[in-house]
Design a protein around this motif. Structure first.
Motif, PDB file in Angstrom:
ATOM      1  N   LYS A 193      12.078   0.956   6.609  1.00  0.00           N
ATOM      2  CA  LYS A 193      10.981   1.900   7.033  1.00  0.00           C
ATOM      3  C   LYS A 193      10.025   2.290   5.755  1.00  0.00           C
ATOM      4  CE  LYS A 193       9.380   6.119   9.223  1.00  0.00           C
ATOM      5  NZ  LYS A 193       9.895   7.279   9.955  1.00  0.00           N
ATOM      6  N   ALA A 194       8.646   1.681   5.835  1.00  0.00           N
ATOM      7  CA  ALA A 194       7.859   1.858   4.879  1.00  0.00           C
ATOM      8  C   ALA A 194       6.690   2.637   5.494  1.00  0.00           C
ATOM      9  CB  ALA A 194       7.119   0.756   4.328  1.00  0.00           C
ATOM     10  N   THR A 195       6.402   3.900   4.461  1.00  0.00           N
ATOM     11  CA  THR A 195       5.198   4.853   4.695  1.00  0.00           C
ATOM     12  C   THR A 195       4.188   4.796   3.605  1.00  0.00           C
ATOM     13  OG1 THR A 195       6.665   6.654   4.153  1.00  0.00           O
ATOM     14  CG2 THR A 195       6.810   6.180   6.229  1.00  0.00           C
ATOM     15  N   ARG A 196       3.264   5.414   4.048  1.00  0.00           N
ATOM     16  CA  ARG A 196       2.046   5.419   2.995  1.00  0.00           C
ATOM     17  C   ARG A 196       1.487   6.923   3.285  1.00  0.00           C
ATOM     18  NH1 ARG A 196      -3.623   2.426   2.589  1.00  0.00           N
ATOM     19  NH2 ARG A 196      -4.495   3.444   0.556  1.00  0.00           N
ATOM     20  N   GLY A 197       1.353   7.796   2.030  1.00  0.00           N
ATOM     21  CA  GLY A 197       0.552   9.041   2.232  1.00  0.00           C
ATOM     22  C   GLY A 197       1.715  10.214   2.455  1.00  0.00           C
ATOM     23  N   THR A 198       1.375  11.384   2.474  1.00  0.00           N
ATOM     24  CA  THR A 198       2.213  12.588   2.514  1.00  0.00           C
ATOM     25  C   THR A 198       1.589  13.518   3.675  1.00  0.00           C
ATOM     26  OG1 THR A 198       0.850  13.489   0.693  1.00  0.00           O
ATOM     27  CG2 THR A 198       2.945  12.304   0.303  1.00  0.00           C
ATOM     28  N   GLY A 199       2.234  14.168   4.150  1.00  0.00           N
ATOM     29  CA  GLY A 199       1.835  15.288   4.864  1.00  0.00           C
ATOM     30  C   GLY A 199       1.408  14.533   6.250  1.00  0.00           C
ATOM     31  N   SER A 200       0.375  15.298   6.725  1.00  0.00           N
ATOM     32  CA  SER A 200      -0.594  14.903   7.907  1.00  0.00           C
ATOM     33  C   SER A 200      -0.962  13.462   7.873  1.00  0.00           C
ATOM     34  CB  SER A 200      -1.549  15.853   8.309  1.00  0.00           C
ATOM     35  OG  SER A 200      -2.523  16.007   7.354  1.00  0.00           O
ATOM     36  N   LYS A 201      -1.198  12.976   6.594  1.00  0.00           N
ATOM     37  CA  LYS A 201      -1.844  11.797   6.605  1.00  0.00           C
ATOM     38  C   LYS A 201      -0.832  10.589   6.216  1.00  0.00           C
ATOM     39  CE  LYS A 201      -6.105  13.504   3.975  1.00  0.00           C
ATOM     40  NZ  LYS A 201      -6.995  13.470   2.743  1.00  0.00           N
ATOM     41  N   LYS A 202       0.486  10.986   6.491  1.00  0.00           N
ATOM     42  CA  LYS A 202       1.331   9.972   6.226  1.00  0.00           C
ATOM     43  C   LYS A 202       1.306   8.959   7.360  1.00  0.00           C
ATOM     44  CE  LYS A 202       6.372   9.826   5.284  1.00  0.00           C
ATOM     45  NZ  LYS A 202       7.739  10.589   5.454  1.00  0.00           N
ATOM     46  N   ALA A 203       1.393   7.734   7.040  1.00  0.00           N
ATOM     47  CA  ALA A 203       1.391   6.549   8.190  1.00  0.00           C
ATOM     48  C   ALA A 203       2.492   5.712   8.043  1.00  0.00           C
ATOM     49  CB  ALA A 203      -0.045   5.966   8.149  1.00  0.00           C
ATOM     50  N   ASP A 204       2.874   5.162   9.193  1.00  0.00           N
ATOM     51  CA  ASP A 204       4.039   4.071   9.018  1.00  0.00           C
ATOM     52  C   ASP A 204       3.211   2.776   8.884  1.00  0.00           C
ATOM     53  OD1 ASP A 204       6.015   5.878   9.469  1.00  0.00           O
ATOM     54  OD2 ASP A 204       5.918   5.394  11.598  1.00  0.00           O
ATOM     55  N   LEU A 205       3.949   1.996   7.953  1.00  0.00           N
ATOM     56  CA  LEU A 205       3.521   0.513   7.624  1.00  0.00           C
ATOM     57  C   LEU A 205       4.310  -0.438   8.554  1.00  0.00           C
ATOM     58  CD1 LEU A 205       2.844   0.934   3.792  1.00  0.00           C
ATOM     59  CD2 LEU A 205       1.154   1.249   5.696  1.00  0.00           C
ATOM     60  N   ASP A 206       3.706  -1.488   8.841  1.00  0.00           N
ATOM     61  CA  ASP A 206       4.416  -2.787   9.579  1.00  0.00           C
ATOM     62  C   ASP A 206       5.327  -3.550   8.674  1.00  0.00           C
ATOM     63  OD1 ASP A 206       3.550  -2.166  11.868  1.00  0.00           O
ATOM     64  OD2 ASP A 206       1.593  -3.520  11.944  1.00  0.00           O
ATOM     65  N   VAL A 207       6.612  -3.745   9.138  1.00  0.00           N
ATOM     66  CA  VAL A 207       7.590  -4.264   8.275  1.00  0.00           C
ATOM     67  C   VAL A 207       8.085  -5.442   8.942  1.00  0.00           C
ATOM     68  CG1 VAL A 207       9.760  -4.039   6.754  1.00  0.00           C
ATOM     69  CG2 VAL A 207       8.183  -2.183   7.046  1.00  0.00           C
ATOM     70  N   ASP A 208       8.496  -6.851   8.414  1.00  0.00           N
ATOM     71  CA  ASP A 208       9.057  -7.751   9.275  1.00  0.00           C
ATOM     72  C   ASP A 208       9.657  -8.737   8.288  1.00  0.00           C
ATOM     73  OD1 ASP A 208       6.606  -8.570   8.191  1.00  0.00           O
ATOM     74  OD2 ASP A 208       6.097  -9.969   9.639  1.00  0.00           O
ATOM     75  N   ARG A 209      10.914  -9.428   8.488  1.00  0.00           N
ATOM     76  CA  ARG A 209      11.518 -10.363   7.521  1.00  0.00           C
ATOM     77  C   ARG A 209      10.527 -11.627   7.690  1.00  0.00           C
ATOM     78  NH1 ARG A 209      17.903 -11.911   7.671  1.00  0.00           N
ATOM     79  NH2 ARG A 209      17.615 -13.194   5.888  1.00  0.00           N
ATOM     80  N   VAL A 210      10.488 -12.157   6.412  1.00  0.00           N
ATOM     81  CA  VAL A 210       9.851 -13.540   6.302  1.00  0.00           C
ATOM     82  C   VAL A 210      10.744 -14.352   5.377  1.00  0.00           C
ATOM     83  CG1 VAL A 210       7.470 -12.398   6.744  1.00  0.00           C
ATOM     84  CG2 VAL A 210       8.466 -12.683   4.518  1.00  0.00           C
ATOM     85  N   VAL A 211      10.119 -15.693   5.133  1.00  0.00           N
ATOM     86  CA  VAL A 211      10.712 -16.686   4.174  1.00  0.00           C
ATOM     87  C   VAL A 211       9.378 -16.829   3.354  1.00  0.00           C
ATOM     88  CG1 VAL A 211      11.432 -19.156   3.914  1.00  0.00           C
ATOM     89  CG2 VAL A 211      12.280 -17.650   6.287  1.00  0.00           C
ATOM     90  N   ILE A 212       9.902 -16.989   1.932  1.00  0.00           N
ATOM     91  CA  ILE A 212       9.176 -16.823   0.825  1.00  0.00           C
ATOM     92  C   ILE A 212       9.067 -18.317   0.330  1.00  0.00           C
ATOM     93  CG2 ILE A 212       8.167 -16.116  -1.287  1.00  0.00           C
ATOM     94  CD1 ILE A 212       7.625 -14.315   1.224  1.00  0.00           C
ATOM     95  N   ASP A 213       7.910 -19.031   0.169  1.00  0.00           N
ATOM     96  CA  ASP A 213       8.361 -20.674  -0.417  1.00  0.00           C
ATOM     97  C   ASP A 213       8.340 -20.247  -1.939  1.00  0.00           C
ATOM     98  OD1 ASP A 213       7.912 -21.580   1.902  1.00  0.00           O
ATOM     99  OD2 ASP A 213       5.641 -21.691   1.855  1.00  0.00           O
ATOM    100  N   GLY A 214       8.989 -20.936  -2.640  1.00  0.00           N
ATOM    101  CA  GLY A 214       9.236 -21.013  -3.996  1.00  0.00           C
ATOM    102  C   GLY A 214      10.134 -19.953  -4.691  1.00  0.00           C
ATOM    103  N   LEU A 215      10.846 -18.959  -3.654  1.00  0.00           N
ATOM    104  CA  LEU A 215      11.661 -17.807  -4.248  1.00  0.00           C
ATOM    105  C   LEU A 215      13.024 -18.339  -4.029  1.00  0.00           C
ATOM    106  CD1 LEU A 215       9.582 -14.685  -3.530  1.00  0.00           C
ATOM    107  CD2 LEU A 215       9.780 -15.981  -5.511  1.00  0.00           C
ATOM    108  N   SER A 216      13.956 -17.730  -4.660  1.00  0.00           N
ATOM    109  CA  SER A 216      15.495 -17.630  -4.337  1.00  0.00           C
ATOM    110  C   SER A 216      15.795 -17.693  -2.935  1.00  0.00           C
ATOM    111  CB  SER A 216      16.015 -17.065  -5.500  1.00  0.00           C
ATOM    112  OG  SER A 216      17.574 -16.927  -4.959  1.00  0.00           O
TER     113      SER A 216
END
Length: 608
Positions: free
Chosen positions: A89-112
């Motif tokens: 789970k990823a969030t940004r902000g604090t208190g009443s301004k706290k909002a959830d961020l979308d998270v999904d699994r991906v494949v990265i080209d060029g990384l291990s």
């Protein structure tokens, strides 16, 4: 339609994507291009291993040192460890301004390929030369292992944890530090490099470290005391059956396991009863928090009902204490089930704008705290006739399917929404929603079929009761006919010569029993009338005298054609001869009695 009834800030599941993923088993992960213009300015990690799971909280202050805007942030975990990931789970902000961020699994080209990558999508792009703060929280199951793997009843359970001192990131990090929180200060050993690493009570502080390169790894091993019962449900099936007749029923079936250090050596029931040298890691009871309106609670296993449970209600909730038949030590298993009912308005609400739409809001996971579920199946059984079904979850599930269940009085079956998820923890004890259309006509479907069934059954019973399968008239019916004839005897009978001339043209054959019987009835009526007239004159007329032998002949023919009427015909013939004698004697009373019997016999012949 869903937006009408939604009241919570929950992400609407992409229904068609889930259906396609279920059909094709695996959906292809999106491939993205890695943007290396980000740098972790400061990272603070908190690793909590005080329970049976590893909960990691990561506070990141990232800056964009590149020349392009950044739309996302990449998080990496070792592939083997990612298999035990319960949630991220990823969030940004604090208190009443706290909002959830979308998270999904991906494949990265060029990384291990030794790492599993997750993309955190920001709500607004991070511009060049700017920085941003956000927080990541993840939880892993089955990363703590007992060491030693087997202990006696009096020994203390110790756990071993292996992780990384550094934040496993594809970006360079300017500064970071990590805090490891154990169960207690009883820490047998821990990794002391790279320095600085210090122990303070139940915590181990690593860092701060500066200028860490991407994917830098350094093993952190901690061997410590952890006497928490490792409550693991290897398989759980939850069934939520919705009824619009006043109740929602919840039934849950469990396969329980204590996944801590296995019990070895002798087992003493006496020590357990006296609580001497007993393992604290063995769990004896489970406390369940239920809705305040819960009722009809039951708790049983494969043997039957378990009476060692305690159910009590408070002002805000109901509490159920479940005590299995035996204490579960490490490696021991048990299976049981419990269930309860709540009023429909506890979980089901009606859309005020369109009252045919209903919304079910119920908890997704089990009510046991601090438990890990390896495989959870949730079945939502909707009433028959429910349509336009839409589902909303606060997190993604591994699979989502639709089934049909047939129960009593069902014709088309009840729609069943089935969810399946692995690695379920307390985080998943959130409410999900199912919206469906259900009209009042659908509610009356089962009562209508029930009423119709009983009505048809009564009609069949009435019809069968009027059908007689007997070959002869029972004796009781003969008596009833005789009594009825005695009450309805005609006082005056019109006189007639009783002639049988009109019957002389009839040809009686062996197969014409019905015609013979009809002729006998008519002739007897005329003969009875002639007897009444003969009493007045003192003798029968000549035609009546001649008709008597013919009547006797007809009776004999009937007895030959229908052998079952032989006694009947003989009795009728003897009464006719006695009637003739009463005429000669002018005995009106005797004649009237014989006429009553004679008429009764004729009625029997007519009814036959």
């Amino acid at each position: 339609r869903y937006s009408i009834v939604s009241k919570h800030k929950m992400k609407l599941i992409r229904l068609f994507s889930l259906v396609l993923a279920t059909r094709f088993c695996f959906a292809a992960l999106p491939q993205v291009t890695f943007y290396d213009g980000l740098k972790n300015h400061e990272v603070n990690r908190s690793v909590d291993i005080s329970s049976q799971t590893e909960t990691v909280t990561i506070k990141v202050n990232v800056s964009n040192i590149g020349s392009e805007e950044a739309m996302s942030y990449i998080v990496a975990f070792p592939v083997q460890k990612s298999e035990h990931l319960a949630y991220i789970k990823a969030t940004r902000g604090t208190g009443s301004k706290k909002a959830d961020l979308d998270v999904d699994r991906v494949v990265i080209d060029g990384l291990s390929t030794e790492n599993a990558y997750y993309r955190i999508s920001w709500d607004t792009p991070l511009k060049a030369r700017k920085w941003r703060k956000f927080q990541i929280k993840v939880e892993f199951t089955h990363v703590l292992h007992p060491l030693p793997a087997e202990i006696t009843q009096s020994q203390t359970q110790l756990m071993k944890y292996e992780g990384s001192v550094y934040f496993n990131s594809p970006y360079a990090t300017k500064k970071q530090q990590t805090e490891f929180k154990a169960f207690s200060s009883a820490i047998e050993s821990y990794t002391r490099h790279p320095k600085p690493i210090a122990k303070k009570g139940s915590k181990i502080l690593a860092g701060p470290y500066v200028n860490i390169k991407p994917f830098t790894y350094s093993l952190m091993g901690i061997h410590y005391e952890n006497t928490n019962p490792f409550i693991t449900a290897t398989n759980v099936v939850r069934e939520i059956e919705v009824s619009h007749w006043g109740r929602v029923s919840i039934a849950e079936r469990y396969d329980m396991l204590n996944s801590g250090a296995r019990l070895t050596g002798p087992y003493s029931m006496l020590d357990q009863k006296q609580k001497r040298n007993i393992q604290k890691a063995a769990f004896r009871d489970l406390v369940v928090t239920l809705p305040k309106t819960a009722e009809n609670v039951y708790f049983r296993d494969r043997i039957g009902n378990i009476s060692s449970s305690n159910f009590r209600k408070t002002r805000k909730f109901s509490s159920l204490e479940l005590r299995p038949r035996f204490t579960l030590y490490g490696g021991w298993k048990n299976d049981f089930e419990f269930g309860y009912q709540v009023p429909s308005d506890e979980f089901v609400s009606v859309n005020q704008k369109d009252k045919t739409f209903h919304k079910l809001s119920a908890p997704f996971s089990i009510p046991f705290p601090n438990a890990v579920i390896d495989n959870l199946t949730v079945k939502v059984i909707l009433p028959e006739g429910a349509t336009d079904i839409e589902v909303s979850l606060p997190f993604e599930v591994d699979s989502y399917t639709m089934e049909t269940l047939f129960s009593y009085l069902d014709t088309t079956g009840r729609p069943v929404v089935v969810f399946n998820k692995k690695n379920v923890v307390d985080f998943h004890r959130q409410h999900f929603e199912v919206v469906y259309n259900f009209t009042w006509l659908a509610i009356l479907r089962e009562p209508f079929f029930l009423f119709t069934g009983f009505f048809i059954a009564f009609l069949v019973f009435i019809g069968l009761s009027r059908v007689s399968l007997e070959l002869s008239v029972p004796g009781d019916e003969v008596k009833d006919i005789v009594l009825k004839s005695q009450e309805n005897t005609v006082a005056n009978v019109e006189s007639d010569d009783g002639s049988f001339d009109e019957y002389r043209h009839m040809i009686v054959t062996d197969s014409d029993a019905l015609a013979v019987a009809k002729s006998i009835v008519d002739s007897c009526d005329r003969f009875t009338s002639s007897c009444e007239d003969g009493v007045k004159r003192g003798s029968l007329s000549k035609k009546a005298e001649k008709s008597l032998p013919k009547l006797s002949e007809m009776l004999r023919q009937l007895s030959v054609i229908e052998s079952s009427t032989k006694d009947f015909c003989s009795h009728l013939e003897s009464i006719a001869h006695e009637m003739r004698g009463m005429v000669a004697k002018k005995n009106r009373n005797g004649l009237r009695k014989l006429a009553i019997d004679f008429n009764a016999m004729m009625n029997i012949l007519k009814s036959s």
